[in-house]
Scaffold this motif. Structure first.
Motif, short mmCIF file in Angstrom:
data_model
loop_
_atom_site.label_atom_id
_atom_site.label_comp_id
_atom_site.label_asym_id
_atom_site.label_seq_id
_atom_site.Cartn_x
_atom_site.Cartn_y
_atom_site.Cartn_z
N PRO A 89 0.81 -1.22 0.00
CA PRO A 89 0.00 0.00 0.00
C PRO A 89 0.84 1.28 0.00
N VAL A 90 2.06 1.21 0.53
CA VAL A 90 2.98 2.36 0.53
C VAL A 90 4.41 1.85 0.30
N ASP A 91 5.25 2.73 -0.20
CA ASP A 91 6.62 2.34 -0.54
C ASP A 91 7.45 1.88 0.65
N CYS A 92 7.22 2.48 1.82
CA CYS A 92 8.11 2.20 2.94
C CYS A 92 8.04 0.75 3.43
N VAL A 93 6.93 0.05 3.19
CA VAL A 93 6.87 -1.34 3.64
C VAL A 93 7.59 -2.29 2.68
N THR A 113 2.30 -1.75 7.47
CA THR A 113 2.85 -3.12 7.51
C THR A 113 1.74 -4.13 7.75
N LYS A 114 0.82 -3.82 8.68
CA LYS A 114 -0.29 -4.73 8.94
C LYS A 114 -1.19 -4.86 7.71
N LEU A 115 -1.44 -3.75 7.04
CA LEU A 115 -2.26 -3.78 5.83
C LEU A 115 -1.57 -4.59 4.74
N ASN A 116 -0.29 -4.39 4.56
CA ASN A 116 0.48 -5.15 3.57
C ASN A 116 0.45 -6.65 3.88
N ASP A 117 0.63 -6.99 5.15
CA ASP A 117 0.59 -8.40 5.56
C ASP A 117 -0.78 -9.01 5.29
N ASN A 120 -1.25 -9.54 1.47
CA ASN A 120 -0.47 -10.69 1.03
C ASN A 120 -1.03 -12.00 1.54
N ASP A 121 -1.53 -12.00 2.77
CA ASP A 121 -2.11 -13.22 3.33
C ASP A 121 -3.32 -13.68 2.52
N VAL A 122 -4.13 -12.74 2.09
CA VAL A 122 -5.31 -13.09 1.30
C VAL A 122 -4.90 -13.59 -0.09
N VAL A 123 -4.17 -12.77 -0.84
CA VAL A 123 -3.90 -13.12 -2.24
C VAL A 123 -2.94 -14.30 -2.39
N ASP A 124 -2.10 -14.53 -1.40
CA ASP A 124 -1.16 -15.64 -1.49
C ASP A 124 -1.75 -16.96 -0.99
#
Length: 144
Positions: A89-93, A113-117, A120-124
């Motif tokens: 969702p953002v570059d820093c993660v 980080t939580k949003l990114n995780d 990824n958890d859903v799509v992977d």
């Protein structure tokens, strides 16, 4: 983060190839008609999928495309990252530890980080095989 039509249509195209796998190649024209997507646009997408080795192209009058592997071998995340790039969702993660000057002091990075995780958890953890099963269940879910 917003998934573009390229990413969404790539998932739909891969699902179409999986759903209509009879052993014979699937013509792009037929997939375009079923999915109601421009054949020209699908040509661009299939080119990306072909170069990545996700599909195999078969030439000739009876040619078309088939999945190179079984549906269980593809995740939605694989397809989206191929067509969209990063899903962060953002570059820093995406950055390696220590790359961001504000990393140690930025409490909002925890959110990203939580949003990114979660993304990824859903799509992977959803495979093309899962989508086929869901589509079949939906097709059989009717009321008289």
């Amino acid at each position: 983060m917003k998934i573009s039509t390229k990413g969404r249509y790539a998932v739909r195209l891969m699902l179409d190839l999986a759903m209509n796998d009879s052993g014979a190649p699937i013509r792009l024209k037929d997939a375009a008609r079923r999915q109601e997507i421009s054949e020209k646009y699908l040509e661009q997408i299939i080119s990306i999928l072909n170069k990545a080795g996700y599909v195999r192209s078969i030439r000739g009058p009876q040619g078309g495309y088939i999945l190179k592997n079984r549906p269980k071998d593809y995740t939605v995340g694989m397809i989206l990252r191929l067509t969209e790039g990063s899903l962060a969702p953002v570059d820093c993660v995406e950055m390696e530890k220590g790359m961001c000057d504000r990393e140690n002091d930025c409490v909002t990075r925890i959110i990203w980080t939580k949003l990114n995780d979660a993304i990824n958890d859903v799509v992977d953890n959803i495979t093309l095989e899962d989508l086929v099963e869901w589509q079949n269940a939906k097709a059989n879910d009717y009321v008289i």
